[in-house]
Enzyme design. Structure first.
Site, PDB file in Angstrom:
ATOM      1  N   HIS A 157       0.831  -1.217   0.000  1.00 52.08           N
ATOM      2  CA  HIS A 157       0.000   0.000   0.000  1.00 52.08           C
ATOM      3  C   HIS A 157       0.864   1.265   0.000  1.00 52.08           C
ATOM      4  O   HIS A 157       0.417   2.317   0.432  1.00 52.08           O
ATOM      5  CB  HIS A 157      -0.938   0.039   1.214  1.00 52.08           C
ATOM      6  CG  HIS A 157      -1.687  -1.243   1.455  1.00 52.08           C
ATOM      7  ND1 HIS A 157      -2.949  -1.482   0.982  1.00 52.08           N
ATOM      8  CD2 HIS A 157      -1.309  -2.375   2.100  1.00 52.08           C
ATOM      9  CE1 HIS A 157      -3.337  -2.697   1.340  1.00 52.08           C
ATOM     10  NE2 HIS A 157      -2.348  -3.256   2.010  1.00 52.08           N
ATOM     11  N   SER A 278      14.964  22.155 -14.948  1.00 52.02           N
ATOM     12  CA  SER A 278      13.815  23.028 -15.172  1.00 52.02           C
ATOM     13  C   SER A 278      14.318  24.376 -15.656  1.00 52.02           C
ATOM     14  O   SER A 278      15.350  24.853 -15.208  1.00 52.02           O
ATOM     15  CB  SER A 278      13.044  23.201 -13.858  1.00 52.02           C
ATOM     16  OG  SER A 278      12.295  24.402 -13.893  1.00 52.02           O
ATOM     17  N   LYS A 284      15.908  21.931  -9.682  1.00 53.74           N
ATOM     18  CA  LYS A 284      15.207  20.723 -10.117  1.00 53.74           C
ATOM     19  C   LYS A 284      16.060  19.755 -10.929  1.00 53.74           C
ATOM     20  O   LYS A 284      16.907  20.142 -11.715  1.00 53.74           O
ATOM     21  CB  LYS A 284      14.015  21.124 -10.992  1.00 53.74           C
ATOM     22  CG  LYS A 284      12.932  21.820 -10.202  1.00 53.74           C
ATOM     23  CD  LYS A 284      11.940  20.856  -9.639  1.00 53.74           C
ATOM     24  CE  LYS A 284      10.883  20.572 -10.698  1.00 53.74           C
ATOM     25  NZ  LYS A 284       9.847  19.709 -10.178  1.00 53.74           N
ATOM     26  N   GLU A 291       9.514   8.956 -16.580  1.00 63.61           N
ATOM     27  CA  GLU A 291       8.124   9.345 -16.850  1.00 63.61           C
ATOM     28  C   GLU A 291       7.708   8.957 -18.260  1.00 63.61           C
ATOM     29  O   GLU A 291       6.577   8.521 -18.499  1.00 63.61           O
ATOM     30  CB  GLU A 291       7.954  10.857 -16.648  1.00 63.61           C
ATOM     31  CG  GLU A 291       8.141  11.279 -15.202  1.00 63.61           C
ATOM     32  CD  GLU A 291       8.225  12.798 -15.073  1.00 63.61           C
ATOM     33  OE1 GLU A 291       7.283  13.378 -14.535  1.00 63.61           O
ATOM     34  OE2 GLU A 291       9.215  13.393 -15.511  1.00 63.61           O
TER      35      GLU A 291
END
Ligand code: ARG
Length: 458
Positions: A157, A278, A284, A291
């Site tokens: 979970h 970024s 970043k 992704e």
């Protein structure tokens, strides 16, 4: 003007929109090498069987080899008017060698021709997938060996469950990609039958030798039913199904990489080579490659569903709907290849932050099960009672905002008198991990056995 390949009964050519919806050359040109290989095998067989002359066969083979070099040199002009790769090549052959070209299509149809070309292509793609998965598995085996003792939290979970090792977690992916490889090899075996010679659907009256063409094209044997042969796209569906399952595995891995590389988790650092920055936030480092691997799964799943849907209502034998099989498979194959390669790079390059993993492994009362097991073993409690006692211990630790191992013995004994100071020996994450020696468990000794088992396979 009407089509030179089938225009005999036609007075006029197709409407431009007809040509546009009908043509597949825009994508099936990818099959040029398979088409030429298939035609050479077919012509060679026709000559051997005395169906065409040796001279015509030589001209055909020579012409096809010329076309192969033309296409590979980028010097071939593909024409939409000629619909597909088969007729583009045959028309060029006629231009190169004259009337002998017209004998190549004896005892053959585009229906068995396309079934052959596409099957050859899918078979090669499966072989590539096999090699790519092998490289990914090798990357995981190396990382697993390196981190057989690196403790991290295991989750259910996405909540801290029990301590495991990073090596053990890597080996979970080895199992998944190992099953993908097994599916790939099984599919190759499944589809290892040659379609050529099924002709339009009924076979042919010419004395062809389908065993000869099957052998020449590297198939185990010819297909057994000519109707099925030109109707069947199971091999493409099977490829897509396997790709979808593998992509799902890649996507779960991608998701974990995304989570692990957040500053909040901080379990891994991605290499610069597999992340981006970024344009506004200087701090970043984004896991874009992971992704995109996660997103490619959507494309692959879409392709599987698209082709299943194309096929589901088709009567036997060939229908033109089936021309829509190729783009789905091509797109899925490209996505899968890219995703596996990117993942292999990421897995090899990522930095494991063992300190962060270990401290996370110790938080969230991850050794509570070890305490309950200890009560069963050392104090003879039934597991359900031990579970209850441990629950009270966890509640106490929560109240005092400390770890289980930091609770004073006296307060533990107030919860259950059988608890002794020996219990502290099982509350560390290292002890917890080392104790799980059951077959397939997370103990380093066991994980090393599993690594050795995989290394011994081909
Ligand atoms: N371009 C066609 C395809 O990809 C080749 C087979 C055409 N057969 C036919 N009977 N029209 O499916």
């Amino acid at each position: 003007s009407s089509n030179q390949m089938w225009g005999g009964r036609f007075a006029s050519g197709p409407a431009s929109i007809m040509e546009e919806i009908n043509a597949s050359i825009g994508f099936d040109k990818k099959l040029y090498a398979q088409d030429i290989r298939g035609s050479i095998a077919h012509a060679t067989m026709l000559a051997q069987q005395g169906i065409i002359s040796a001279e015509d066969k030589d001209k055909i083979v020579h012409g096809l080899n010329t076309i192969l070099s033309e296409i590979e040199a980028g010097a071939f002009e593909f024409s939409r008017r000629l619909e597909d790769i088969h007729m583009n090549i045959e028309a060029r052959l006629a231009a190169l060698i004259g009337p002998a070209a017209g004998r190549l299509h004896t005892a053959r149809s585009r229906n068995d021709q396309v079934a052959l070309d596409f099957r050859l292509w899918v078979k090669e793609e499966l072989q590539k997938a096999d090699a790519a998965l092998t490289a990914l598995i090798a990357a995981f085996l190396d990382r697993a060996e390196e981190h057989a003792e690196t403790v991290m939290p295991g989750f259910t979970h996405l909540q801290t469950a029990q301590p495991v090792t990073f090596g053990h977690h890597c080996m979970a992916y080895v199992e998944m990609f190992g099953r993908d490889r097994a599916r790939v090899r099984h599919a190759i075996e499944h589809m290892d039958e040659s379609p050529i010679g099924a002709a339009a659907l009924a076979g042919t009256g010419f004395p062809i030798d389908r065993h000869m063409t099957a052998r020449a094209l590297g198939f185990r044997e010819p297909t057994r039913n000519s109707i099925d042969t030109v109707s069947d796209r199971d091999f493409a569906l099977e490829f897509l199904a396997i790709a979808a399952i593998a992509a799902t595995h890649l996507s779960r891995l991608a998701e974990e990489i995304v989570i692990w590389s957040t500053p909040q988790f901080g379990f891994i650092r991605l290499s610069d080579a597999f992340s981006t920055g970024s344009s506004i936030m200087p701090q970043k480092k984004n896991p874009d490659a992971a992704e995109l691997v996660r997103a490619k799964t959507g494309r692959v799943n879409g392709s599987l569903i698209a082709l299943l849907t194309v096929m589901k209502g088709l009567p036997l034998a060939y229908s033109k709907d089936m021309q829509e099989d190729k783009e789905q498979v091509f797109d899925a194959a490209e996505s899968l290849e890219l995703a596996i390669a990117a993942m292999t790079g990421m897995v090899r390059d990522l930095t494991v932050r063992a300190d962060r993993m270990k401290s996370a492994a110790g938080s969230g009362y991850s050794t509570a099960t070890d305490l309950a097991d200890w009560l069963v073993r050392e104090a003879g409690l039934p597991f359900r009672d031990a579970h209850h006692v441990t629950g009270r211990v966890v509640a106490l630790a929560e109240e005092k905002e400390c770890d289980l191992a930091d609770l004073p013995l006296g307060e533990l004994q107030a919860i259950h008198s059988a608890i002794t100071d020996k219990v502290f020996g099982v509350l560390t994450v290292e002890a917890s991990v080392a104790s799980r020696t059951s077959f397939g468990g997370t103990a380093p000794s066991e994980v090393r056995k599993q690594i050795a088992w995989w290394r011994a396979r081909d």
